[in-house]
Design an enzyme around this catalytic site. Structure first.
Site, PDB file in Angstrom:
ATOM      1  N   ARG A 159       0.824  -1.220   0.000  1.00 53.81           N
ATOM      2  CA  ARG A 159       0.000   0.000   0.000  1.00 53.81           C
ATOM      3  C   ARG A 159       0.851   1.260   0.000  1.00 53.81           C
ATOM      4  NH1 ARG A 159      -5.627  -1.115   1.521  1.00 53.81           N
ATOM      5  NH2 ARG A 159      -5.958  -2.836   0.105  1.00 53.81           N
ATOM      6  N   ASP A 188      -6.413  -3.707  -7.843  1.00 57.21           N
ATOM      7  CA  ASP A 188      -6.969  -4.280  -6.619  1.00 57.21           C
ATOM      8  C   ASP A 188      -7.151  -5.779  -6.759  1.00 57.21           C
ATOM      9  OD1 ASP A 188      -8.143  -3.253  -3.873  1.00 57.21           O
ATOM     10  OD2 ASP A 188      -9.334  -4.961  -4.530  1.00 57.21           O
ATOM     11  N   ARG A 197      -8.397  10.976  -5.941  1.00 55.15           N
ATOM     12  CA  ARG A 197      -9.605  10.293  -5.486  1.00 55.15           C
ATOM     13  C   ARG A 197     -10.805  11.236  -5.329  1.00 55.15           C
ATOM     14  NH1 ARG A 197     -12.336   7.363  -4.460  1.00 55.15           N
ATOM     15  NH2 ARG A 197     -12.203   6.080  -2.604  1.00 55.15           N
ATOM     16  N   ARG A 210      -4.112   6.356   0.366  1.00 53.11           N
ATOM     17  CA  ARG A 210      -4.722   7.530   1.005  1.00 53.11           C
ATOM     18  C   ARG A 210      -3.808   8.332   1.912  1.00 53.11           C
ATOM     19  NH1 ARG A 210      -9.575   3.880   2.900  1.00 53.11           N
ATOM     20  NH2 ARG A 210      -7.766   2.525   2.810  1.00 53.11           N
ATOM     21  N   TYR A 251     -13.755 -13.240   0.097  1.00 51.87           N
ATOM     22  CA  TYR A 251     -14.564 -12.088  -0.334  1.00 51.87           C
ATOM     23  C   TYR A 251     -15.784 -12.553  -1.122  1.00 51.87           C
ATOM     24  CZ  TYR A 251     -11.162  -8.768   1.359  1.00 51.87           C
ATOM     25  OH  TYR A 251     -10.365  -8.030   2.175  1.00 51.87           O
TER      26      TYR A 251
END
Ligand code: CP3
Length: 328
Positions: free
Chosen positions: A8, A57, A21, A12, A134
């Protein structure tokens, strides 16, 4: 000098990512090669990291398989109609990643052109257990109750699901190699939910099939969290490098994995929130455990947290380089 990159490392915690974003959703960035290229390169410009990781992703292959999803603000991923029954598994459609995920492959080619050999580019995909979790839970889970119930109640259907996932992921990773990645990381982020015997029975053959398909074409990293009790099993499934989280001392993990493999890790990501003195102290301790042995890639035990000050990440990358040079 110890090589360093961060899971990562794009995201963010960086102003320039947050600015993009404001205008685009996460999936828009993932599906637009120009944007994915820009975000992949942001950390390479800002930090003295020794690798880039393609911005994408783990969940992208679920959509062409027949499991559409979206990212919900503040909640994370949400699969529209999660798998509930064996019949749902039989409805999945294997697909050609060179068509359905061509935007990722285009981004890889574009990044490689821009990087021009400056640092290697890592491609990635999810391992069958984490992807299945998931697909079955519909989003994040704390105990993986639905996933494990399906696994225990319908082992044949579970194995069919994992065979499908492993085939699709294997194809996708081979396509990423063709597109030009220098190395691959397989993320089995949540597989630490299993004990060693369930791992061997329900997961190992499927993850091993992926590493067998890659067949040494590029170096591979096999990563999971909460894996301190199943490190030998992860190793047996494959990977030139085994990723280790922060819950186990790295030297202890490496001794169990075996020194014929490389290891990646394992600073606790929360140390990057500060204070820097403690981050440096624990980095010294980690490098001390490695003791100058070749085959260590410095990384965190999991991804950078969104509230991390970017200066701390910059300082850490620099510190690892200078401190590890001193130790050699
Ligand atoms: O810099 C990099 O590491 C490359 C980019 C990357 C992303 N996702 C972008 C992303 C990578 C390697 C991933 C892998 C991924 N995605 C994993 C495995 C790695 C891990 O962290 O264990 C998993 C489990 C996912 C699924 C996923 N994607 C979740 C659960 C979430 C929501 C949780 C969260 O952090 O908000 C995402 C969203 C996601 N993928 C973000 C990023 C940068 C969050 C940023 C955003 O919303 O803009």
């Amino acid at each position: 000098m110890t090589p360093v990159w961060f899971m990562r490392q794009a995201g963010r915690y960086m102003d320039e990512y947050r600015a993009l974003r404001q205008r685009y959703s996460l999936l828009e960035i993932c599906r637009t090669p120009d944007l994915a290229t820009e975000v992949t390169l942001q950390p390479v410009r800002r930090l003295s990291v020794d690798a880039a990781i393609i911005f994408s992703d783990l969940l992208l292959p679920l959509d062409p398989l027949g499991l559409p999803f979206d990212f919900i603000k503040g909640e994370g991923p949400q699969i529209e109609r999660p798998i509930e029954t064996p019949a749902d598994i039989d409805r999945l459609r294997p697909f050609e990643p060179r068509d359905a995920l061509s935007h990722v492959l285009d981004a890889i080619r574009q990044v490689q052109e821009e990087l021009d050999g400056h640092v290697p580019l890592i491609g990635f995909a999810g391992a069958p257990f984490t992807l299945a979790s998931y697909a079955i839970e519909g989003g994040h889970s704390n105990n993986f109750a639905k996933t494990k119930s399906l696994m225990y109640a319908h082992p044949d259907a579970w194995h069919r699901l994992c065979e499908t996932l492993s085939a699709v992921v294997g194809d996708f990773l081979l396509a990423q190699i063709e597109a030009g990645v220098d190395a691959l990381q397989v993320f089995d982020s949540w597989v630490g939910a299993l004990d060693a015997s369930d791992y061997r029975e329900f997961v190992l053959p499927h993850t091993r099939a992926i590493f067998d398909r890659i067949g040494g074409r590029v170096p591979t990293i096999h990563f999971g969290t909460g894996t301190a009790t199943i490190l030998e099993e992860l190793r047996d499934a494959g990977g030139d490098v085994i990723g280790v989280d922060w819950r186990i001392p790295l030297d202890e993990a490496w001794a169990r994995i075996g020194h014929d493999r490389a290891v990646q890790g394992n600073l606790d990501p929360t140390l990057l929130l500060g204070p820097p003195a403690r981050m440096f102290q624990q980095t010294d301790a980690l490098l001390g455990r490695v003791g100058g042995r070749a085959g260590h890639i410095f990384n965190l035990g999991h991804g950078i947290l969104p509230s991390t000050p970017v200066e701390h990440v910059q300082m850490l990358a620099h510190y690892v380089h200078t401190a590890s040079r001193r130790l050699r």
